[in-house]
Design a protein around this motif. Structure first.
Motif, PDB file in Angstrom:
ATOM      1  N   TYR A   9       0.834  -1.188   0.000  1.00 30.42           N
ATOM      2  CA  TYR A   9       0.000   0.000   0.000  1.00 30.42           C
ATOM      3  C   TYR A   9       0.869   1.238   0.000  1.00 30.42           C
ATOM      4  O   TYR A   9       1.908   1.280   0.638  1.00 30.42           O
ATOM      5  CB  TYR A   9      -0.931   0.030   1.222  1.00 30.42           C
ATOM      6  CG  TYR A   9      -2.062  -0.931   1.096  1.00 30.42           C
ATOM      7  CD1 TYR A   9      -3.260  -0.536   0.522  1.00 30.42           C
ATOM      8  CD2 TYR A   9      -1.906  -2.258   1.476  1.00 30.42           C
ATOM      9  CE1 TYR A   9      -4.291  -1.435   0.371  1.00 30.42           C
ATOM     10  CE2 TYR A   9      -2.929  -3.152   1.315  1.00 30.42           C
ATOM     11  CZ  TYR A   9      -4.134  -2.736   0.758  1.00 30.42           C
ATOM     12  OH  TYR A   9      -5.142  -3.637   0.602  1.00 30.42           O
ATOM     13  N   ASN A  48     -11.283  -1.745   5.019  1.00 36.00           N
ATOM     14  CA  ASN A  48     -11.012  -1.780   3.586  1.00 36.00           C
ATOM     15  C   ASN A  48      -9.535  -1.812   3.270  1.00 36.00           C
ATOM     16  O   ASN A  48      -9.155  -1.954   2.114  1.00 36.00           O
ATOM     17  CB  ASN A  48     -11.654  -0.552   2.912  1.00 36.00           C
ATOM     18  CG  ASN A  48     -13.172  -0.645   2.903  1.00 36.00           C
ATOM     19  OD1 ASN A  48     -13.727  -1.730   2.913  1.00 36.00           O
ATOM     20  ND2 ASN A  48     -13.834   0.511   2.904  1.00 36.00           N
ATOM     21  N   ASP A  49      -8.678  -1.630   4.270  1.00 35.05           N
ATOM     22  CA  ASP A  49      -7.238  -1.569   4.052  1.00 35.05           C
ATOM     23  C   ASP A  49      -6.533  -2.776   4.660  1.00 35.05           C
ATOM     24  O   ASP A  49      -5.489  -2.657   5.269  1.00 35.05           O
ATOM     25  CB  ASP A  49      -6.663  -0.288   4.662  1.00 35.05           C
ATOM     26  CG  ASP A  49      -7.080   0.945   3.886  1.00 35.05           C
ATOM     27  OD1 ASP A  49      -7.400   0.792   2.692  1.00 35.05           O
ATOM     28  OD2 ASP A  49      -7.085   2.032   4.462  1.00 35.05           O
ATOM     29  N   ARG A  50      -7.113  -3.956   4.508  1.00 37.77           N
ATOM     30  CA  ARG A  50      -6.556  -5.141   5.130  1.00 37.77           C
ATOM     31  C   ARG A  50      -6.044  -6.090   4.069  1.00 37.77           C
ATOM     32  O   ARG A  50      -6.784  -6.921   3.552  1.00 37.77           O
ATOM     33  CB  ARG A  50      -7.613  -5.806   5.997  1.00 37.77           C
ATOM     34  CG  ARG A  50      -8.073  -4.942   7.151  1.00 37.77           C
ATOM     35  CD  ARG A  50      -9.035  -5.710   8.045  1.00 37.77           C
ATOM     36  NE  ARG A  50      -8.432  -6.910   8.558  1.00 37.77           N
ATOM     37  CZ  ARG A  50      -8.606  -7.343   9.791  1.00 37.77           C
ATOM     38  NH1 ARG A  50      -9.322  -6.662  10.630  1.00 37.77           N
ATOM     39  NH2 ARG A  50      -8.051  -8.461  10.188  1.00 37.77           N
ATOM     40  N   PRO A  51      -4.751  -6.003   3.722  1.00 39.49           N
ATOM     41  CA  PRO A  51      -4.207  -6.924   2.722  1.00 39.49           C
ATOM     42  C   PRO A  51      -4.187  -8.363   3.195  1.00 39.49           C
ATOM     43  O   PRO A  51      -4.238  -9.279   2.385  1.00 39.49           O
ATOM     44  CB  PRO A  51      -2.795  -6.386   2.485  1.00 39.49           C
ATOM     45  CG  PRO A  51      -2.465  -5.612   3.714  1.00 39.49           C
ATOM     46  CD  PRO A  51      -3.760  -5.024   4.186  1.00 39.49           C
ATOM     47  N   ASP A  53      -6.534  -9.951   4.817  1.00 36.12           N
ATOM     48  CA  ASP A  53      -7.827 -10.536   4.472  1.00 36.12           C
ATOM     49  C   ASP A  53      -7.896 -10.869   2.985  1.00 36.12           C
ATOM     50  O   ASP A  53      -8.430 -11.908   2.591  1.00 36.12           O
ATOM     51  CB  ASP A  53      -8.954  -9.577   4.828  1.00 36.12           C
ATOM     52  CG  ASP A  53      -9.249  -9.565   6.326  1.00 36.12           C
ATOM     53  OD1 ASP A  53      -8.669 -10.402   7.045  1.00 36.12           O
ATOM     54  OD2 ASP A  53     -10.049  -8.717   6.774  1.00 36.12           O
ATOM     55  N   ARG A  54      -7.359  -9.986   2.170  1.00 34.98           N
ATOM     56  CA  ARG A  54      -7.388 -10.222   0.730  1.00 34.98           C
ATOM     57  C   ARG A  54      -6.512 -11.406   0.347  1.00 34.98           C
ATOM     58  O   ARG A  54      -6.865 -12.192  -0.548  1.00 34.98           O
ATOM     59  CB  ARG A  54      -6.939  -8.961  -0.008  1.00 34.98           C
ATOM     60  CG  ARG A  54      -7.874  -7.789   0.230  1.00 34.98           C
ATOM     61  CD  ARG A  54      -7.357  -6.507  -0.372  1.00 34.98           C
ATOM     62  NE  ARG A  54      -8.214  -5.384  -0.018  1.00 34.98           N
ATOM     63  CZ  ARG A  54      -7.995  -4.132  -0.386  1.00 34.98           C
ATOM     64  NH1 ARG A  54      -6.930  -3.847  -1.118  1.00 34.98           N
ATOM     65  NH2 ARG A  54      -8.818  -3.165  -0.021  1.00 34.98           N
ATOM     66  N   LEU A  55      -5.387 -11.540   0.992  1.00 31.09           N
ATOM     67  CA  LEU A  55      -4.513 -12.677   0.714  1.00 31.09           C
ATOM     68  C   LEU A  55      -5.179 -13.985   1.128  1.00 31.09           C
ATOM     69  O   LEU A  55      -5.119 -14.989   0.407  1.00 31.09           O
ATOM     70  CB  LEU A  55      -3.183 -12.500   1.440  1.00 31.09           C
ATOM     71  CG  LEU A  55      -2.241 -11.436   0.870  1.00 31.09           C
ATOM     72  CD1 LEU A  55      -1.065 -11.217   1.808  1.00 31.09           C
ATOM     73  CD2 LEU A  55      -1.755 -11.836  -0.508  1.00 31.09           C
ATOM     74  N   THR A  57      -8.335 -14.501   1.316  1.00 30.09           N
ATOM     75  CA  THR A  57      -9.409 -14.740   0.364  1.00 30.09           C
ATOM     76  C   THR A  57      -8.873 -15.390  -0.906  1.00 30.09           C
ATOM     77  O   THR A  57      -9.477 -16.318  -1.456  1.00 30.09           O
ATOM     78  CB  THR A  57     -10.113 -13.418   0.007  1.00 30.09           C
ATOM     79  OG1 THR A  57     -10.678 -12.846   1.187  1.00 30.09           O
ATOM     80  CG2 THR A  57     -11.220 -13.654  -1.011  1.00 30.09           C
ATOM     81  N   ALA A  58      -7.715 -14.915  -1.379  1.00 33.58           N
ATOM     82  CA  ALA A  58      -7.113 -15.496  -2.574  1.00 33.58           C
ATOM     83  C   ALA A  58      -6.725 -16.955  -2.349  1.00 33.58           C
ATOM     84  O   ALA A  58      -6.948 -17.809  -3.212  1.00 33.58           O
ATOM     85  CB  ALA A  58      -5.884 -14.686  -2.982  1.00 33.58           C
TER      86      ALA A  58
END
Length: 202
Positions: A9, A48-51, A53-55, A57-58
């Protein structure tokens, strides 16, 4: 003090004074983004700024793809979809595990830099290193198993290998990915706790 920050980010710091920059630190929920401590960021902004969580999810999408691929392969209803899902889920799985490793490397480096700048003592960096070590081993093992499964799938398609061998290794790959995800979730939670401790001392 130097705030803990992790890549992925960009920091919006144009026009800020040095004193304001020193007052910023990582949002304590995830330890991945520089954030002001004056309450100007809402809870929605933090979520919304939580990488991490996104990782996760992937990684979950990759596992779901592997399960779907196994379903089509087991029942043999649609070999075309089995191959398509297999290629797609393999790529997603490899990318997600790799990015998770780089993320934890970045978090460890950020903690180390923050300790040096803030003249902090303690075993925070060593704890991060110990936390991420199982992720590297399990993640690498899961990626290797997934790659081998995909390669053997091509051998089955050309008739060089019995489907049973490919199927058994595929189940092993799914099991390895499940174990890797559990390890990664535990690592994210534990490393975020270490970042919170460092933030409180800055």
């Amino acid at each position: 003090m130097f705030p803990v920050a992790v890549p992925f980010y960009f920091v919006r710091d144009s026009g800020r004074t040095a004193d304001h920059d020193k007052a910023r630190r990582v949002a304590s929920t995830h330890g991945t983004r520089l954030a002001p401590t004056d309450g100007t960021r809402s809870d929605a902004d933090e979520r919304n700024d939580r990488p991490d969580d996104r990782l996760l999810t992937a990684v979950g999408l990759g596992l779901a793809g592997l399960l779907t691929t196994a379903f089509f392969g087991l029942f043999g209803s649609d070999i075309g979809r089995h191959i398509s899902f297999g290629i797609f889920s393999t790529m997603i799985t490899l990318l997600a595990h790799s990015m998770m490793m780089f993320y934890l490397i970045g978090k460890g480096k950020a903690v180390k830099d923050a300790m040096a700048e803030g003249k902090l003592t303690g075993d925070f960096y060593q704890r991060i290193a110990a936390i991420r070590k199982p992720v590297f081993s399990m993640g690498t093992f899961a990626m290797m198993f997934t790659i081998v499964t995909a390669l053997l799938g091509a051998s089955v398609d050309t008739g060089l290998l019995p489907p049973m061998v490919h199927g058994m290794i595929a189940y092993g790959a799914i099991a390895c990915n499940v174990a890797a995800i559990k390890t990664e979730v535990d690592a994210i939670r534990s490393s975020s706790g270490v970042v919170d401790e460092v933030n409180r001392l800055l």
